[in-house]
Design a protein around this motif. Structure first.
Motif, mmCIF file in Angstrom:
data_model
loop_
_atom_site.group_PDB
_atom_site.id
_atom_site.type_symbol
_atom_site.label_atom_id
_atom_site.label_comp_id
_atom_site.label_asym_id
_atom_site.label_seq_id
_atom_site.Cartn_x
_atom_site.Cartn_y
_atom_site.Cartn_z
ATOM 1 N N SER A 100 23.310 25.946 43.425
ATOM 2 C CA SER A 100 23.025 26.189 44.846
ATOM 3 C C SER A 100 24.210 25.862 45.750
ATOM 4 C CB SER A 100 21.810 25.365 45.284
ATOM 5 O OG SER A 100 22.081 23.972 45.148
ATOM 6 N N ALA A 101 25.178 25.100 45.227
ATOM 7 C CA ALA A 101 26.352 24.727 46.023
ATOM 8 C C ALA A 101 27.527 25.683 45.825
ATOM 9 C CB ALA A 101 26.793 23.310 45.678
ATOM 10 N N VAL A 102 27.344 26.703 44.966
ATOM 11 C CA VAL A 102 28.405 27.682 44.703
ATOM 12 C C VAL A 102 28.242 28.882 45.632
ATOM 13 C CG1 VAL A 102 29.360 29.295 43.016
ATOM 14 C CG2 VAL A 102 28.727 26.976 42.311
ATOM 15 N N VAL A 103 29.325 29.238 46.305
ATOM 16 C CA VAL A 103 29.339 30.408 47.201
ATOM 17 C C VAL A 103 30.308 31.431 46.616
ATOM 18 C CG1 VAL A 103 29.868 31.246 49.521
ATOM 19 C CG2 VAL A 103 28.881 28.951 49.207
ATOM 20 N N TRP A 104 29.832 32.655 46.413
ATOM 21 C CA TRP A 104 30.685 33.707 45.842
ATOM 22 C C TRP A 104 31.317 34.550 46.947
ATOM 23 C CZ3 TRP A 104 32.223 34.380 40.864
ATOM 24 C CH2 TRP A 104 31.571 33.608 39.902
ATOM 25 N N GLN A 105 32.510 34.994 46.697
ATOM 26 C CA GLN A 105 33.289 35.764 47.666
ATOM 27 C C GLN A 105 33.963 36.931 46.940
ATOM 28 O OE1 GLN A 105 37.280 34.402 49.587
ATOM 29 N NE2 GLN A 105 35.660 33.410 50.745
ATOM 30 N N SER A 106 34.035 38.072 47.589
ATOM 31 C CA SER A 106 34.687 39.251 47.012
ATOM 32 C C SER A 106 36.145 39.302 47.444
ATOM 33 C CB SER A 106 33.964 40.525 47.460
ATOM 34 O OG SER A 106 34.660 41.671 47.009
ATOM 35 N N VAL A 107 37.062 39.316 46.459
ATOM 36 C CA VAL A 107 38.497 39.391 46.724
ATOM 37 C C VAL A 107 39.109 40.398 45.753
ATOM 38 C CG1 VAL A 107 40.698 38.147 46.655
ATOM 39 C CG2 VAL A 107 38.657 37.026 47.591
ATOM 40 N N PRO A 108 39.829 41.420 46.238
ATOM 41 C CA PRO A 108 40.456 42.390 45.341
ATOM 42 C C PRO A 108 41.390 41.720 44.341
ATOM 43 C CG PRO A 108 40.528 43.174 47.601
ATOM 44 C CD PRO A 108 40.049 41.752 47.660
ATOM 45 N N PHE A 109 41.475 42.290 43.147
ATOM 46 C CA PHE A 109 42.258 41.711 42.042
ATOM 47 C C PHE A 109 43.667 41.335 42.478
ATOM 48 C CE2 PHE A 109 45.188 42.346 38.451
ATOM 49 C CZ PHE A 109 44.668 41.434 37.542
ATOM 50 N N ASN A 110 44.405 42.286 43.030
ATOM 51 C CA ASN A 110 45.806 42.031 43.389
ATOM 52 C C ASN A 110 45.955 40.980 44.480
ATOM 53 O OD1 ASN A 110 47.079 43.634 41.562
ATOM 54 N ND2 ASN A 110 47.317 45.382 42.923
ATOM 55 N N LYS A 111 44.997 40.914 45.384
ATOM 56 C CA LYS A 111 45.087 39.968 46.496
ATOM 57 C C LYS A 111 44.887 38.535 46.024
ATOM 58 C CE LYS A 111 43.427 39.301 51.241
ATOM 59 N NZ LYS A 111 42.478 39.763 52.280
ATOM 60 N N ALA A 112 44.177 38.360 44.915
ATOM 61 C CA ALA A 112 43.865 37.016 44.424
ATOM 62 C C ALA A 112 45.119 36.204 44.135
ATOM 63 C CB ALA A 112 42.993 37.098 43.175
ATOM 64 N N PHE A 113 46.154 36.858 43.581
ATOM 65 C CA PHE A 113 47.365 36.116 43.216
ATOM 66 C C PHE A 113 48.577 36.522 44.045
ATOM 67 C CE2 PHE A 113 46.568 39.568 40.199
ATOM 68 C CZ PHE A 113 47.730 40.316 40.278
ATOM 69 N N ALA A 114 48.330 37.217 45.159
ATOM 70 C CA ALA A 114 49.416 37.545 46.083
ATOM 71 C C ALA A 114 49.776 36.302 46.901
ATOM 72 C CB ALA A 114 48.991 38.670 47.018
ATOM 73 N N PRO A 115 51.008 36.211 47.426
ATOM 74 C CA PRO A 115 51.383 35.067 48.257
ATOM 75 C C PRO A 115 50.476 34.951 49.483
ATOM 76 C CG PRO A 115 53.324 36.342 47.635
ATOM 77 C CD PRO A 115 52.133 37.157 47.224
ATOM 78 N N GLY A 116 50.286 33.735 49.942
ATOM 79 C CA GLY A 116 49.484 33.533 51.147
ATOM 80 C C GLY A 116 48.334 32.571 50.916
ATOM 81 N N VAL A 117 47.828 32.009 51.996
ATOM 82 C CA VAL A 117 46.720 31.061 51.940
ATOM 83 C C VAL A 117 45.457 31.774 51.494
ATOM 84 C CG1 VAL A 117 45.301 29.465 53.291
ATOM 85 C CG2 VAL A 117 47.753 29.637 53.740
ATOM 86 N N LYS A 118 44.696 31.135 50.601
ATOM 87 C CA LYS A 118 43.483 31.730 50.055
ATOM 88 C C LYS A 118 42.243 31.271 50.825
ATOM 89 C CE LYS A 118 46.245 33.436 47.111
ATOM 90 N NZ LYS A 118 46.804 34.757 47.460
ATOM 91 N N THR A 119 41.231 32.113 50.781
ATOM 92 C CA THR A 119 39.964 31.789 51.430
ATOM 93 C C THR A 119 38.968 31.199 50.437
ATOM 94 O OG1 THR A 119 39.207 34.062 51.046
ATOM 95 C CG2 THR A 119 40.229 33.587 53.185
ATOM 96 N N PHE A 120 39.362 31.113 49.166
ATOM 97 C CA PHE A 120 38.476 30.606 48.104
ATOM 98 C C PHE A 120 39.036 29.302 47.533
ATOM 99 C CE2 PHE A 120 41.314 33.954 46.420
ATOM 100 C CZ PHE A 120 42.094 33.212 45.545
ATOM 101 N N ASP A 121 38.185 28.583 46.821
ATOM 102 C CA ASP A 121 38.640 27.385 46.107
ATOM 103 C C ASP A 121 39.290 27.764 44.783
ATOM 104 O OD1 ASP A 121 37.805 25.350 47.997
ATOM 105 O OD2 ASP A 121 35.751 25.893 47.464
ATOM 106 N N PHE A 122 38.666 28.685 44.049
ATOM 107 C CA PHE A 122 39.346 29.304 42.911
ATOM 108 C C PHE A 122 38.788 30.694 42.674
ATOM 109 C CE2 PHE A 122 36.057 26.870 40.420
ATOM 110 C CZ PHE A 122 35.494 27.903 39.672
ATOM 111 N N ASP A 123 39.623 31.522 42.064
ATOM 112 C CA ASP A 123 39.265 32.913 41.750
ATOM 113 C C ASP A 123 39.187 33.047 40.233
ATOM 114 O OD1 ASP A 123 39.491 36.030 42.838
ATOM 115 O OD2 ASP A 123 40.375 35.763 40.852
ATOM 116 N N ILE A 124 38.177 33.776 39.749
ATOM 117 C CA ILE A 124 38.034 34.027 38.316
ATOM 118 C C ILE A 124 37.831 35.524 38.121
ATOM 119 C CG2 ILE A 124 35.595 33.337 38.459
ATOM 120 C CD1 ILE A 124 35.868 32.464 35.459
ATOM 121 N N ASN A 125 38.890 36.201 37.629
ATOM 122 C CA ASN A 125 38.850 37.664 37.601
ATOM 123 C C ASN A 125 39.836 38.224 36.577
ATOM 124 O OD1 ASN A 125 38.181 40.274 38.347
ATOM 125 N ND2 ASN A 125 39.666 40.352 40.013
#
Length: 294
Positions: A100-125
């Motif tokens: 119940s404490a996990v929030v899912w977010q949609s992030v395109p594959f390439n954007k996940a590891f592009a430079p810049g501050v992330k909006t997620f805690d971690f990405d799994i893709n």
């Protein structure tokens, strides 16, 4: 001109020191310091459920949309089904965050590891760990050892390939930014330029329509595609790992994230106690039966 009184000279010296300190504080800092491992309480503590997450008390996990099988089930990352969904919740539990404490977010594959501050805690893709990508983001330790595979329509020339040499004259395709594409350009080195697609769905459509002779994906995805999506296709074979260590998928985090050490510790613990192996057996049990292309 008379020398300044000693008290005045001391005052001037003090002001000068203060100004120099201010200047140093405002000066640009070396890049390596900015990207050094985080310090302070957030970096030192992995207390369950109380990490320095994007939202206090919640763990935000990202993946692409659509979320493909066998990594996810029914395009619903939050249901806990599919290999990566199950891994994500196992990591969350280790960190002290229930479902119940996990929030899912949609992030395109390439954007996940592009430079810049992330909006997620971690990405799994299905993001492979690489030195180049580590320049822009942090990775956990690997949660899955992966190989790349070639898919072709049954009865075509590509389906008869038994070696890397047989692939060189073919028109091959893969998703942009993936290790699959790297294997085409760096390992196969085909005579014809590879076709590049924004999504695996587009690569599959190109294969169905005869626009490419074969496509390259990771091996578990190849098994799912040939079993459920393009049933008149087959797995031609898999590539050997390049270099001394296996290609691995890792969880993606902000560069210099205070969570990296804690997330890595969770993944390592899941590998050590056999949880990752059990999840892999449940969702990816077929991903061993494919000939090796040399």
């Amino acid at each position: 001109m008379h020398p300044a009184p000693r008290a005045v000279r001391r005052a001037v010296a003090a002001v000068t020191v203060a100004l120099l300190a201010t200047a140093v504080g405002c000066a640009p800092q070396p890049e390596e310091k900015a990207s050094a491992a985080p310090s302070g309480p957030a970096a030192k503590s992995c207390a369950q459920g109380s990490l320095a997450t994007k939202t206090s008390g919640k763990l935000t996990i990202a993946t692409d949309e659509p979320a493909y099988e066998p990594w996810y089930k029914d395009d619903k990352p939050a249901n806990g089904q599919g290999f990566e969904s199950a891994v994500a919740y196992a990591v969350a539990k280790r960190l002290g965050y229930g479902k119940s404490a996990v929030v899912w977010q949609s992030v395109p594959f390439n954007k996940a590891f592009a430079p810049g501050v992330k909006t997620f805690d971690f990405d799994i893709n299905q993001v492979s760990i690489s030195a180049e990508r580590k320049g822009a983001v942090d990775f956990s330790s690997g949660y899955y050892d992966v190989r790349q595979a070639v898919i072709a329509l049954k009865g075509g020339e590509a389906a008869r390939a038994t070696s890397i040499a047989d692939l060189k004259k073919l028109k091959l395709g893969a998703q942009v930014g993936t290790t699959s594409l790297d294997y085409i350009t760096d390992v196969v080195q085909p005579a014809r330029q590879a076709a590049v697609y924004a999504k695996n769905d587009q690569a599959k459509s190109a294969l169905k329509n005869g626009q490419v002779d074969a496509v390259v994906t990771d091996l578990p995805t190849a098994f799912y595609i040939t079993a459920a999506e393009v049933t008149d296709a087959k797995i031609v074979g898999q590539f050997e790992n390049q270099g001394g260590s296996p290609e691995q998928f890792g969880l993606v985090l902000d560069k210099g994230s205070a969570l990296t050490r804690c997330v890595t510790g969770a993944v390592d613990a899941l590998r050590k106690d056999g949880t990752l192996a059990r999840i892999e057996k449940q969702w990816l049990s077929d991903a061993v039966d494919a000939p090796v292309l040399k």
